[in-house]
Design an enzyme around this catalytic site. Structure first.
Site: not given
Ligand code: IPM
Ligand code: MN
Length: 362
Positions: A145, A194, A226, A251, A255
């Site tokens: 980001y 990851k 994942d 992020d 959510d």
């Protein structure tokens, strides 16, 4: 205690839910004998139209002078957003600069759902066991980001690029926060990454595990992101404790955790830096239901609980707010988005009614 707090109401439902969080704060002030001076300042998409910037200079000054910041969600309806140039949109022009300015590297997002409120979740009750109590800690000022962005068309090339970089120091400081929280709670820490593909994730794990050597008492677990997305739905209680995530993966999974709770309206958020922090609701500004007195102010009120704990070290006060929030739900009250069809209308609260009850419970 005497503190100055900058209040950025934001857009859409922002002003309504911030008002309810201030009600709770004022109740804490009288009950526990503190003094909070509130200074309101424009911030968000509306501020672009009124002040020419989503994070106007006068707001920057007010935030600089404040001890802590309360921020409502930002963003207006699609047609209005389309009239704002890309670099003046609130995400790029206000939120990221706010995070960068105060170096708010540690983002706390609690995923709390007591067994008694398991019906809020779209998951089957059995899956939720004795309830959820996860503290997700997301790195907030590094990674992709904040990396360099190259947009192909501007350079005449047919590609776009986002750079993702993490330094040892950036990983170390947020890992320390996560291990400290896990130690305080006496619960495991799950590090999500990851590392089977990304260099930044392999480095992330290396540094996090190095930090972990100083916390032999904390049970450390490691999980690919994942798989974590899958496990969060299949068996979420295994995450009870602390979860550590880098910026983008955090992020997304926070959510998803909101989905597991049944509403993003149940997800407060605190963004804490070395000197100061701000708190916010983790959800958007819901312009479609703005000014209708029906938004759920829980995330914003919970954020004030976080403000008390993380920015002012007022643990008792923070607990009082949390307990009040849960007490309202335990009495069978619901906000509109949490009430199933046919739910007793008398128990479905407006934004202001919910805020009043929480203040009373405090
Ligand atoms: C959040 C939001 C922000 C983020 C956006 C609005 C920049 O989605 O706080 O989770 O991506 O961090
Ligand atoms: Mn988000």
């Amino acid at each position: 205690m005497k503190k100055t707090i900058a209040v950025l109401e934001g857009d859409g439902i922002g002003p309504e839910i911030v008002a309810e969080s201030i009600k709770a704060l004022r109740r804490v002030e009288t009950k526990f004998g503190h003094e909070f001076e509130l200074v309101y300042a424009p911030f968000g998409a509306g501020a672009y139209f009124t002040d020419g910037s989503p994070f106007p200079e006068k707001t920057v000054e007010i935030c600089d002078r404040a001890d802590a910041i309360i921020k409502g969600p930002v963003g207006l309806a699609v047609d209005k957003m389309a009239r704002i140039p890309q670099d003046m949109r609130p995400e790029i022009g206000a939120i990221l600069p706010l995070r960068r300015r105060y170096d708010t590297f540690a983002n706390y997002r609690p995923v709390r759902l007591p067994k008694s409120l398991a019906s809020f979740s779209p998951l089957k009750e059995g899956v939720l066991g004795d309830g959820l109590d996860i503290l997700m800690i997301r790195e907030l000022v590094g990674g992709i980001y904040f990396g360099k962005k190259t947009e192909g068309p501007q350079t005449g090339m047919q590609y776009a690029e986002d750079e993702c970089r993490y330094t040892d120091a950036q990983i170390r400081r947020v890992a320390v926060v996560a291990f400290e929280e896990a130690r305080k709670r006496g619960e495991p820490l799950t590090n999500i990454h990851k590392a089977n593909v990304l260099a930044t994730s392999r480095f992330w794990c290396e540094v996090a595990e190095d930090v972990g050597k100083s916390y032999p008492d904390v049970e450390y677990r490691s999980m690919l992101v994942d798989n974590a997305a899958f496990q969060l739905v299949k068996n979420p209680t295994q995450f009870n404790g602390v979860v550590l995530l880098e910026n983008m993966q955090g992020d997304i999974l926070t959510d998803q955790a909101g989905g597991v709770l049944g509403s993003l309206g149940l997800m407060p958020s605190a963004c804490i830096g070395p000197q100061k922090g701000y708190v916010e609701a983790a959800h958007g500004s819901a312009p479609d239901i703005a000014d209708q007195n029906k938004a759920n102010p829980y995330s914003m009120i919970g954020s004030v609980a976080f403000l008390l704990e993380k920015c002012m070290d007022l643990r008792r006060e923070s607990d009082a707010v949390w307990n009040a929030l849960f007490a309202v739900f335990e009495k069978g009250y619901r906000t509109a988005e949490l009430a199933p069809q046919g739910y007793d209308r008398a128990k479905v609260l407006t934004t202001r009614e919910f805020g009043d009850l929480v203040a009373d419970m405090i």
